[in-house]
Design an enzyme around this catalytic site. Structure first.
Site, PDB file in Angstrom:
ATOM      1  N   ASP A   1       0.810  -1.221   0.000  1.00 11.39           N
ATOM      2  CA  ASP A   1       0.000   0.000   0.000  1.00 11.39           C
ATOM      3  C   ASP A   1       0.844   1.272   0.000  1.00 11.39           C
ATOM      4  O   ASP A   1       0.454   2.299   0.568  1.00 11.39           O
ATOM      5  CB  ASP A   1      -0.964   0.012   1.205  1.00 11.39           C
ATOM      6  N   GLU A   2       1.971   1.231  -0.653  1.00 16.84           N
ATOM      7  CA  GLU A   2       2.863   2.401  -0.705  1.00 16.84           C
ATOM      8  C   GLU A   2       2.389   3.414  -1.753  1.00 16.84           C
ATOM      9  O   GLU A   2       2.873   4.545  -1.790  1.00 16.84           O
ATOM     10  CB  GLU A   2       4.300   1.967  -1.064  1.00 16.84           C
TER      11      GLU A   2
ATOM     12  N   LYS B   1       1.731   2.028  -5.170  1.00 18.21           N
ATOM     13  CA  LYS B   1       2.256   1.454  -6.420  1.00 18.21           C
ATOM     14  C   LYS B   1       1.310   1.743  -7.593  1.00 18.21           C
ATOM     15  O   LYS B   1       1.740   2.131  -8.672  1.00 18.21           O
ATOM     16  CB  LYS B   1       2.423  -0.069  -6.270  1.00 18.21           C
TER      17      LYS B   1
ATOM     18  N   LYS C   1      -0.851   4.086  -8.070  1.00 20.12           N
ATOM     19  CA  LYS C   1      -0.823   5.480  -8.484  1.00 20.12           C
ATOM     20  C   LYS C   1       0.416   5.777  -9.360  1.00 20.12           C
ATOM     21  O   LYS C   1       0.314   6.421 -10.390  1.00 20.12           O
ATOM     22  CB  LYS C   1      -0.795   6.378  -7.237  1.00 20.12           C
TER      23      LYS C   1
ATOM     24  N   ALA D   1      -4.007  -8.019  -3.451  1.00 26.92           N
ATOM     25  CA  ALA D   1      -3.562  -6.662  -3.764  1.00 26.92           C
ATOM     26  C   ALA D   1      -4.763  -5.744  -3.961  1.00 26.92           C
ATOM     27  O   ALA D   1      -5.816  -6.179  -4.421  1.00 26.92           O
ATOM     28  CB  ALA D   1      -2.729  -6.680  -5.048  1.00 26.92           C
ATOM     29  N   GLY D   2      -4.590  -4.492  -3.614  1.00 27.58           N
ATOM     30  CA  GLY D   2      -5.600  -3.480  -3.910  1.00 27.58           C
ATOM     31  C   GLY D   2      -4.851  -2.231  -4.315  1.00 27.58           C
ATOM     32  O   GLY D   2      -4.186  -1.595  -3.498  1.00 27.58           O
ATOM     33  N   HIS D   3      -4.884  -1.907  -5.605  1.00 23.41           N
ATOM     34  CA  HIS D   3      -4.131  -0.760  -6.124  1.00 23.41           C
ATOM     35  C   HIS D   3      -5.120   0.321  -6.543  1.00 23.41           C
ATOM     36  O   HIS D   3      -5.978   0.086  -7.388  1.00 23.41           O
ATOM     37  CB  HIS D   3      -3.255  -1.195  -7.304  1.00 23.41           C
ATOM     38  N   THR D   4      -4.989   1.484  -5.941  1.00 27.04           N
ATOM     39  CA  THR D   4      -5.949   2.556  -6.183  1.00 27.04           C
ATOM     40  C   THR D   4      -5.386   3.556  -7.181  1.00 27.04           C
ATOM     41  O   THR D   4      -4.257   4.025  -7.022  1.00 27.04           O
ATOM     42  CB  THR D   4      -6.239   3.306  -4.862  1.00 27.04           C
TER      43      THR D   4
ATOM     44  N   GLN E   1       1.888  -6.165  -3.131  1.00 25.62           N
ATOM     45  CA  GLN E   1       2.362  -6.263  -1.741  1.00 25.62           C
ATOM     46  C   GLN E   1       3.633  -5.426  -1.556  1.00 25.62           C
ATOM     47  O   GLN E   1       3.840  -4.484  -2.296  1.00 25.62           O
ATOM     48  CB  GLN E   1       2.582  -7.737  -1.334  1.00 25.62           C
TER      49      GLN E   1
ATOM     50  N   VAL F   1       2.247  14.245  -3.437  1.00 21.55           N
ATOM     51  CA  VAL F   1       1.609  15.020  -2.358  1.00 21.55           C
ATOM     52  C   VAL F   1       0.079  14.899  -2.386  1.00 21.55           C
ATOM     53  O   VAL F   1      -0.629  15.743  -1.853  1.00 21.55           O
ATOM     54  CB  VAL F   1       2.018  16.513  -2.427  1.00 21.55           C
TER      55      VAL F   1
HETATM   56  P1  GDP Z   1      -0.808   0.212  -3.539  1.00 20.47           P
HETATM   57  O1  GDP Z   1      -1.392  -1.060  -3.031  1.00 20.47           O
HETATM   58  O2  GDP Z   1       0.662   0.310  -3.309  1.00 20.47           O
HETATM   59  O3  GDP Z   1      -1.169   0.500  -4.970  1.00 20.47           O
HETATM   60  O4  GDP Z   1      -1.450   1.381  -2.653  1.00 20.47           O
HETATM   61  P2  GDP Z   1      -3.005   1.531  -2.268  1.00 20.47           P
HETATM   62  O5  GDP Z   1      -3.720   2.023  -3.459  1.00 20.47           O
HETATM   63  O6  GDP Z   1      -3.507   0.321  -1.588  1.00 20.47           O
HETATM   64  O7  GDP Z   1      -2.907   2.639  -1.132  1.00 20.47           O
HETATM   65  C1  GDP Z   1      -2.391   3.906  -1.372  1.00 20.47           C
HETATM   66  C2  GDP Z   1      -3.502   4.938  -1.100  1.00 20.47           C
HETATM   67  O8  GDP Z   1      -2.940   6.210  -0.973  1.00 20.47           O
HETATM   68  C3  GDP Z   1      -4.514   5.033  -2.220  1.00 20.47           C
HETATM   69  O9  GDP Z   1      -5.768   5.345  -1.683  1.00 20.47           O
HETATM   70  C4  GDP Z   1      -3.990   6.196  -3.055  1.00 20.47           C
HETATM   71  O10 GDP Z   1      -5.009   6.886  -3.767  1.00 20.47           O
HETATM   72  C5  GDP Z   1      -3.433   7.080  -1.988  1.00 20.47           C
HETATM   73  N1  GDP Z   1      -2.281   7.906  -2.383  1.00 20.47           N
HETATM   74  C6  GDP Z   1      -1.270   7.594  -3.243  1.00 20.47           C
HETATM   75  N2  GDP Z   1      -0.344   8.577  -3.254  1.00 20.47           N
HETATM   76  C7  GDP Z   1      -0.783   9.508  -2.372  1.00 20.47           C
HETATM   77  C8  GDP Z   1      -0.234  10.753  -1.907  1.00 20.47           C
HETATM   78  O11 GDP Z   1       0.834  11.193  -2.287  1.00 20.47           O
HETATM   79  N3  GDP Z   1      -0.969  11.417  -0.961  1.00 20.47           N
HETATM   80  C9  GDP Z   1      -2.160  10.956  -0.495  1.00 20.47           C
HETATM   81  N4  GDP Z   1      -2.794  11.687   0.416  1.00 20.47           N
HETATM   82  N5  GDP Z   1      -2.693   9.806  -0.911  1.00 20.47           N
HETATM   83  C10 GDP Z   1      -1.999   9.082  -1.827  1.00 20.47           C
HETATM   84  P1  IMO Z   2      -0.946  -4.268  -2.119  1.00 17.35           P
HETATM   85  O1  IMO Z   2      -0.538  -4.833  -3.452  1.00 17.35           O
HETATM   86  C1  IMO Z   2      -0.863  -4.685   2.222  1.00 17.35           C
HETATM   87  C2  IMO Z   2      -0.922  -8.780   3.821  1.00 17.35           C
HETATM   88  C3  IMO Z   2      -2.177  -9.205   4.556  1.00 17.35           C
HETATM   89  C4  IMO Z   2      -1.559 -10.169   5.572  1.00 17.35           C
HETATM   90  C5  IMO Z   2      -0.451 -10.844   4.750  1.00 17.35           C
HETATM   91  C6  IMO Z   2      -0.834 -12.200   4.188  1.00 17.35           C
HETATM   92  O2  IMO Z   2      -2.245  -3.555  -2.149  1.00 17.35           O
HETATM   93  O3  IMO Z   2       0.169  -3.482  -1.518  1.00 17.35           O
HETATM   94  P2  IMO Z   2      -2.399 -12.926   2.170  1.00 17.35           P
HETATM   95  O4  IMO Z   2      -3.867 -12.733   1.943  1.00 17.35           O
HETATM   96  O5  IMO Z   2      -1.541 -12.334   1.114  1.00 17.35           O
HETATM   97  O6  IMO Z   2      -2.054 -14.353   2.446  1.00 17.35           O
HETATM   98  O7  IMO Z   2      -2.084 -12.123   3.542  1.00 17.35           O
HETATM   99  O8  IMO Z   2      -0.154  -9.955   3.707  1.00 17.35           O
HETATM  100  N1  IMO Z   2      -1.173  -8.253   2.450  1.00 17.35           N
HETATM  101  C7  IMO Z   2      -1.102  -6.956   2.117  1.00 17.35           C
HETATM  102  N2  IMO Z   2      -0.892  -5.864   2.877  1.00 17.35           N
HETATM  103  N3  IMO Z   2      -1.020  -4.564   0.889  1.00 17.35           N
HETATM  104  C8  IMO Z   2      -1.203  -5.649   0.108  1.00 17.35           C
HETATM  105  O9  IMO Z   2      -1.223  -5.590  -1.241  1.00 17.35           O
HETATM  106  C9  IMO Z   2      -1.296  -6.923   0.726  1.00 17.35           C
HETATM  107  N4  IMO Z   2      -1.501  -8.177   0.272  1.00 17.35           N
HETATM  108  C10 IMO Z   2      -1.406  -8.979   1.334  1.00 17.35           C
HETATM  109  O10 IMO Z   2      -2.809  -8.123   5.185  1.00 17.35           O
HETATM  110  O11 IMO Z   2      -0.948  -9.447   6.596  1.00 17.35           O
HETATM  111 MG    MG Z   3      -2.888  -1.698  -1.738  1.00 12.48          MG
END
Ligand code: GDP
Ligand code: IMO
Ligand code: MG
Length: 424
Positions: free
Chosen positions: A12-13, A15, A17, A38-41, A223, A413
């Site tokens: 959830d860093e 990626k 975006k 995974a959940g990529h927003t 991840q 940002v």
């Molecule tokens: P991913 O799994 O690495 O793709 O990340 P996620 O999508 O799960 O979580 C990142 C969240 O932070 C999402 O809701 C993005 O829209 C949001 N996001 C990404 N970059 C920024 C940023 O620079 N600032 C803020 N406030 N939100 C961000």
């Molecule tokens: P993205 O791609 C954050 C975590 C779960 C749990 C562990 C094992 O959005 O960054 P699993 O269902 O994979 O066997 O769960 O890994 N986890 C994540 N945490 N972002 C993710 O994906 C994750 N995918 C799995 O919360 O701790």
């Molecule tokens: Mg995510």
């Protein structure tokens, strides 16, 4: 050019975006591991797309591929294709390809994941998407592949071979084994297989051919580094290898072909699920990071645990991935904090160390050692170039860059496309 993007922390860093942001420069964007855990927003104007399987380059004019190293829940994928269609984005086979050998997440994998997690005295906190059990079957050579569900005869043969073993696994964990050969579920999978059959391709061939003809390929990791099944904080990890090298094995591309490895790094740290997080904040600052950063899991909706930036963990990520540059995300979330802390080392058994101990058990005992920096009071979400950031925000980013010894290429940002800029 072959670029690999991975998460440098616990997922959830941001990626999705960053992938969306740079996808215009690539002909192919490819997922190489993980599944719908995974959940990529991706945020485009007022529209927010939450993608679990389809690579985040999908919104742009690029072909997207799902590689054979991933585990794929066909119901989730078809749901995602439908969701995009409703938003006017048609996903035809010329837009999306799925490798014939991709492992399929079957209903019994999801069931086993839930049962196993409930039975654990010390939980992992999995997403309960069947990820671990699908990978077990891949390694055990008991998987059902994408090509199998596209051919009903093959699927039935494969399932009758696997059923006794799966049924006894579910029974042993106190579940209902009838799910394995449930006619309704099998029919549903056949239907899903039929829908997805036109998308089947050979990903390693496509990727290598693209690279050979001078095209650009972007590998999108899921991840994060410390959730890696080999190098992460076991047992609190996912079941695939999440580091950059995994893109080479998952896609079948030789390591000599890699040009760039971009690490996605949040300006603080978050973790969903169990496992050590040395800089975790259980106070009002942690609550502020969670609220302002909207730190709720994209896949499960669980609250993400928040903490200060952890340099020792980042140093390990840099080694494990060989990053050539960094994208620093969510800097805006640190606004309005008087003093921002950077964890520069740990105290472990009376000694100060600057690199994480190899064992999770020891990491859990580490107490962070901090360096403090002045924060900034103004909002920075409207800033569009590095020099316009408050001086203290620039100092924070520069200090991180100095300590990581890797150039920070992008600073972000806000979630929108315009809210990311090159640092230089
Ligand atoms: P991913 O799994 O690495 O793709 O990340 P996620 O999508 O799960 O979580 C990142 C969240 O932070 C999402 O809701 C993005 O829209 C949001 N996001 C990404 N970059 C920024 C940023 O620079 N600032 C803020 N406030 N939100 C961000
Ligand atoms: P993205 O791609 C954050 C975590 C779960 C749990 C562990 C094992 O959005 O960054 P699993 O269902 O994979 O066997 O769960 O890994 N986890 C994540 N945490 N972002 C993710 O994906 C994750 N995918 C799995 O919360 O701790
Ligand atoms: Mg995510």
């Amino acid at each position: 050019m072959f670029t690999i993007i991975t998460g440098a922390q616990f997922g959830d860093e941001g990626k999705g975006k960053v992938v969306d942001l740079i996808s215009n420069d690539y002909d192919l964007v490819v997922r190489f591991q993980g599944g719908d855990n995974a959940g990529h927003t991706v945020t485009v104007g007022d529209d927010v797309y939450k993608l679990h399987l389809i690579p985040s380059g999908v919104l742009l004019d690029t072909r997207v591929l799902i590689g054979p190293g991933t585990v794929l829940n066909p119901e989730v994928l078809v749901g995602e294709i439908d969701m995009l269609a409703k938003n006017g984005i048609k996903i035809e086979p010329d837009k999306l390809g799925i490798d014939a050998k991709t492992s399929i997440i079957m209903p019994y994998h999801v069931e086993l994941d839930g049962l196993r997690e409930s039975a654990r005295s010390e939980k992992i906190g999995t997403t309960k998407r069947g990820i671990g059990f699908a990978y077990i079957d891949k390694i055990a050579r008991d998987e059902v592949q994408m090509a199998d569900i596209a051919d009903s005869k093959r699927l039935l043969t494969r399932l009758s071979e696997l059923a006794p073993q799966k049924e006894s696994g579910i029974r042993d964990l106190g579940g209902d084994p009838s799910i394995v050969m449930d006619k309704g579920l099998i029919d549903k999978y056949m239907e899903l297989g039929e829908k997805l059959a036109p998308y089947i391709t050979d990903v390693s061939y496509e990727v290598n051919r693209a690279l050979k003809t001078g095209k650009n390929v972007l590998a999108e990791g899921a991840q994060g580094t410390h959730l890696d099944v080999i190098h992460g904080t076991q047992k609190f990890v996912t079941s695939s290898s999440t580091v950059a090298g995994s893109a080479c094995s998952g896609l079948g591309v030789g390591p000599t072909k890699v040009d760039k490895v971009l690490g996605i790094v949040k300006a603080y740290i978050t973790r969903v699920g169990e496992g050590p997080l040395p800089t975790e904040l259980n106070d009002s600052v942690g609550e502020q990071l969670q609220r302002v950063g909207r730190e709720f899991g994209t896949t499960t909706g669980r609250s993400r645990r928040c903490g200060w930036f952890d340099l020792p963990l980042l140093k390990k990520s840099i080694l494990l991935n060989g990053y050539t540059s960094i994208a620093l995300t969510k800097l805006d979330v640190l606004s309005n904090i008087d003093s921002i802390r950077i964890c520069v080392g740990y105290e472990l058994n009376g000694e100060i160390i600057d690199y994480p101990p190899e064992l999770t058990y020891d990491l859990a005992k580490c107490a962070p050692v901090y360096e403090d920096m002045s924060g900034w009071e103004s909002e920075i979400t409207e800033v569009r170039q590095f020099n316009d950031l408050p001086k203290t925000a620039q100092n924070y980013v520069n200090r991180l860059e100095e300590m990581m010894e890797i150039p920070i290429e992008y600073v972000s940002v806000g979630p929108g496309r315009a809210q990311t800029f090159k640092k230089q």
